[in-house]
Write a protein that holds these residues in place. Structure first.
Motif, PDB file in Angstrom:
ATOM      1  N   ASN A 171       0.812  -1.176  -0.002  1.00 62.44           N
ATOM      2  CA  ASN A 171      -0.004   0.044  -0.211  1.00 62.44           C
ATOM      3  C   ASN A 171       0.793   1.232   0.018  1.00 62.44           C
ATOM      4  N   SER A 172       1.897   1.513   0.964  1.00 58.24           N
ATOM      5  CA  SER A 172       2.740   2.458   1.047  1.00 58.24           C
ATOM      6  C   SER A 172       3.809   2.604   0.185  1.00 58.24           C
ATOM      7  N   GLN A 173       4.158   1.353  -0.410  1.00 61.06           N
ATOM      8  CA  GLN A 173       5.156   1.226  -1.273  1.00 61.06           C
ATOM      9  C   GLN A 173       6.471   1.363  -0.626  1.00 61.06           C
ATOM     10  N   LYS A 174       6.543   1.750   0.909  1.00 62.26           N
ATOM     11  CA  LYS A 174       7.841   1.841   1.734  1.00 62.26           C
ATOM     12  C   LYS A 174       8.376   0.596   1.995  1.00 62.26           C
ATOM     13  N   PRO A 175       9.667   0.410   1.839  1.00 64.63           N
ATOM     14  CA  PRO A 175      10.458  -0.442   2.378  1.00 64.63           C
ATOM     15  C   PRO A 175      10.158  -0.953   3.895  1.00 64.63           C
ATOM     16  N   ILE A 176      10.145  -2.150   4.492  1.00 61.35           N
ATOM     17  CA  ILE A 176       9.650  -2.454   5.754  1.00 61.35           C
ATOM     18  C   ILE A 176      10.492  -3.525   6.069  1.00 61.35           C
ATOM     19  N   ALA A 177      11.114  -4.198   5.541  1.00 56.50           N
ATOM     20  CA  ALA A 177      11.916  -5.460   6.160  1.00 56.50           C
ATOM     21  C   ALA A 177      13.130  -5.492   5.064  1.00 56.50           C
ATOM     22  N   PHE A 178      14.396  -6.164   5.405  1.00 55.35           N
ATOM     23  CA  PHE A 178      15.411  -6.440   4.584  1.00 55.35           C
ATOM     24  C   PHE A 178      16.109  -7.487   5.051  1.00 55.35           C
ATOM     25  N   SER A 179      16.903  -8.195   4.267  1.00 59.99           N
ATOM     26  CA  SER A 179      17.862  -8.952   4.319  1.00 59.99           C
ATOM     27  C   SER A 179      19.142  -8.738   3.766  1.00 59.99           C
ATOM     28  N   HIS A 180      20.341  -8.332   4.166  1.00 62.52           N
ATOM     29  CA  HIS A 180      21.372  -8.340   3.639  1.00 62.52           C
ATOM     30  C   HIS A 180      22.246  -9.892   3.594  1.00 62.52           C
ATOM     31  N   PHE A 181      22.546 -10.370   2.540  1.00 63.53           N
ATOM     32  CA  PHE A 181      23.224 -11.925   2.220  1.00 63.53           C
ATOM     33  C   PHE A 181      24.113 -11.647   1.243  1.00 63.53           C
ATOM     34  N   ARG A 182      24.913 -12.694   1.317  1.00 57.87           N
ATOM     35  CA  ARG A 182      25.965 -12.884   0.269  1.00 57.87           C
ATOM     36  C   ARG A 182      26.063 -14.394  -0.081  1.00 57.87           C
ATOM     37  N   PHE A 183      26.233 -14.426  -1.399  1.00 59.74           N
ATOM     38  CA  PHE A 183      26.797 -15.842  -1.725  1.00 59.74           C
ATOM     39  C   PHE A 183      28.284 -15.930  -1.684  1.00 59.74           C
ATOM     40  N   ASP A 184      28.984 -16.780  -0.871  1.00 59.42           N
ATOM     41  CA  ASP A 184      30.286 -16.722  -0.408  1.00 59.42           C
ATOM     42  C   ASP A 184      30.937 -17.990  -0.109  1.00 59.42           C
ATOM     43  N   MET A 185      32.350 -18.122  -0.192  1.00 62.82           N
ATOM     44  CA  MET A 185      32.944 -19.338   0.266  1.00 62.82           C
ATOM     45  C   MET A 185      33.071 -19.057   2.017  1.00 62.82           C
ATOM     46  N   ASP A 186      32.644 -20.180   2.648  1.00 61.18           N
ATOM     47  CA  ASP A 186      32.725 -19.969   4.181  1.00 61.18           C
ATOM     48  C   ASP A 186      33.561 -21.089   4.757  1.00 61.18           C
ATOM     49  N   PHE A 187      34.567 -21.199   5.341  1.00 58.14           N
ATOM     50  CA  PHE A 187      35.440 -22.445   5.905  1.00 58.14           C
ATOM     51  C   PHE A 187      35.599 -23.523   4.632  1.00 58.14           C
ATOM     52  N   GLY A 188      35.803 -23.231   3.335  1.00 57.69           N
ATOM     53  CA  GLY A 188      35.868 -23.903   2.429  1.00 57.69           C
ATOM     54  C   GLY A 188      34.400 -24.524   1.539  1.00 57.69           C
ATOM     55  N   ASP A 189      33.208 -24.028   2.343  1.00 62.66           N
ATOM     56  CA  ASP A 189      32.055 -24.389   1.746  1.00 62.66           C
ATOM     57  C   ASP A 189      31.434 -23.223   1.046  1.00 62.66           C
TER      58      ASP A 189
END
Ligand SMILES: CC(C)(COP(=O)(O)OP(=O)(O)OC[C@H]1O[C@@H](n2cnc3c(N)ncnc32)[C@H](O)[C@@H]1OP(=O)(O)O)[C@@H](O)C(=O)NCCC(=O)NCCS
Length: 232
Positions: free
Chosen positions: A121-139
């Motif tokens: 309705n308001s077109q306003k942002p209300i929630a987000f996730s910052h994420f990455r595709f990455d290698m972590d400890f070899g995975d």
């Protein structure tokens, strides 16, 4: 055992070690390839129209997924501000403290992806996730750096839905797991992730006589992917 047999034993072991090293290098290369491939997709949510809407518990939202460089500057500012509103006190309680400038830098790095929910309705942002595709400890992983909802939109199922969207984007891109870090002194978030079926990850540090940790690393494994250990 005579000398000849002992030499043979050694060369067998060397061969085994070489094969293990080769397999480990191949696994790392395959993981890096998958991460690169996932990062090159313009919109990892595009293929899943049913996950671009959330209409439950009185909420009506649309979801979109973008790299940080494609976010409107005011949307990034809103996300940084929301992170501060929700998390500053939690960070201040932690050993690392709150460093506004570091958080801003982390949230602005090229590797950052954003899943954003907008109020229809308001077109306003209300929630987000910052994420990455990455290698972590070899995975190869999808690392969820943040999940933040505006106060009035919390406890209506949206957070859980956004975690499901992250899992969908992770597993459809063949990541091994979704990983995240949570403060132990954030019981609401701990309960939330438990409800979302996250478990303590093998890389989570354990308290010992010398050191205690104020955070845990949690994860959910991709059940469709066999796990293969690396020594990293
Ligand atoms: C934590 C957060 C992301 C959860 O999102 P949400 O939309 O409020 O949670 P949901 O409504 O999807 O809840 C999912 C489940 O977790 C439970 N849950 C959520 N918040 C809870 C809380 N504060 N206490 C107890 N249970 C909680 C819900 O009861 C629900 O359980 P169910 O599946 O059995 O019905 C959100 O509240 C938030 O942004 N909090 C502030 C920032 C924060 O702490 N982020 C996490 C940083 S790691």
């Amino acid at each position: 055992m005579n000398q000849k047999q002992s030499r043979k034993g050694k060369s067998e072991k060397t061969k085994e070690r070489r094969a293990a090293l080769k397999a480990e290098r191949a696994k790392l290369a395959a993981g890096r390839f998958l991460v690169k491939q996932a990062n090159s997709i313009p919109d990892p949510l595009e293929k899943f129209p049913t996950f671009q809407k959330y209409e439950r518990n009185g909420l009506s939202c649309t979801l979109s997924c973008k790299k940080v460089k494609d976010l409107a500057p005011e949307t990034l500012e809103w996300a940084i501000e929301l992170c501060s509103t929700n998390m500053k006190a939690m960070y201040e309680k932690s050993s690392g403290g709150w460093r506004a400038w570091e958080k801003r830098e982390e949230m602005s790095e090229d590797a950052a992806w954003y899943l954003i929910a907008y109020d229809t309705n308001s077109q306003k942002p209300i929630a987000f996730s910052h994420f990455r595709f990455d290698m972590d400890f070899g995975d190869e992983v999808l690392y969820c750096y943040e999940l933040q909802l505006e106060k009035e939109y919390q406890k209506k199922g949206l957070g859980k839905f956004m975690m499901q969207v992250l899992e969908l984007m992770a597993f459809s891109n063949q990541m091994l797991k979704v990983v995240l870090t949570v403060f132990k002194h954030n019981p609401d978030a701990m309960t939330f992730y438990e409800k979302c079926k996250y478990e303590v990850d093998e890389t989570s540090p354990e308290d010992n006589f010398d050191e205690t940790f104020d955070y845990s690393i949690l994860s959910k494994l991709n059940k469709m992917k066999p796990t293969q250990k690396t020594s990293l």
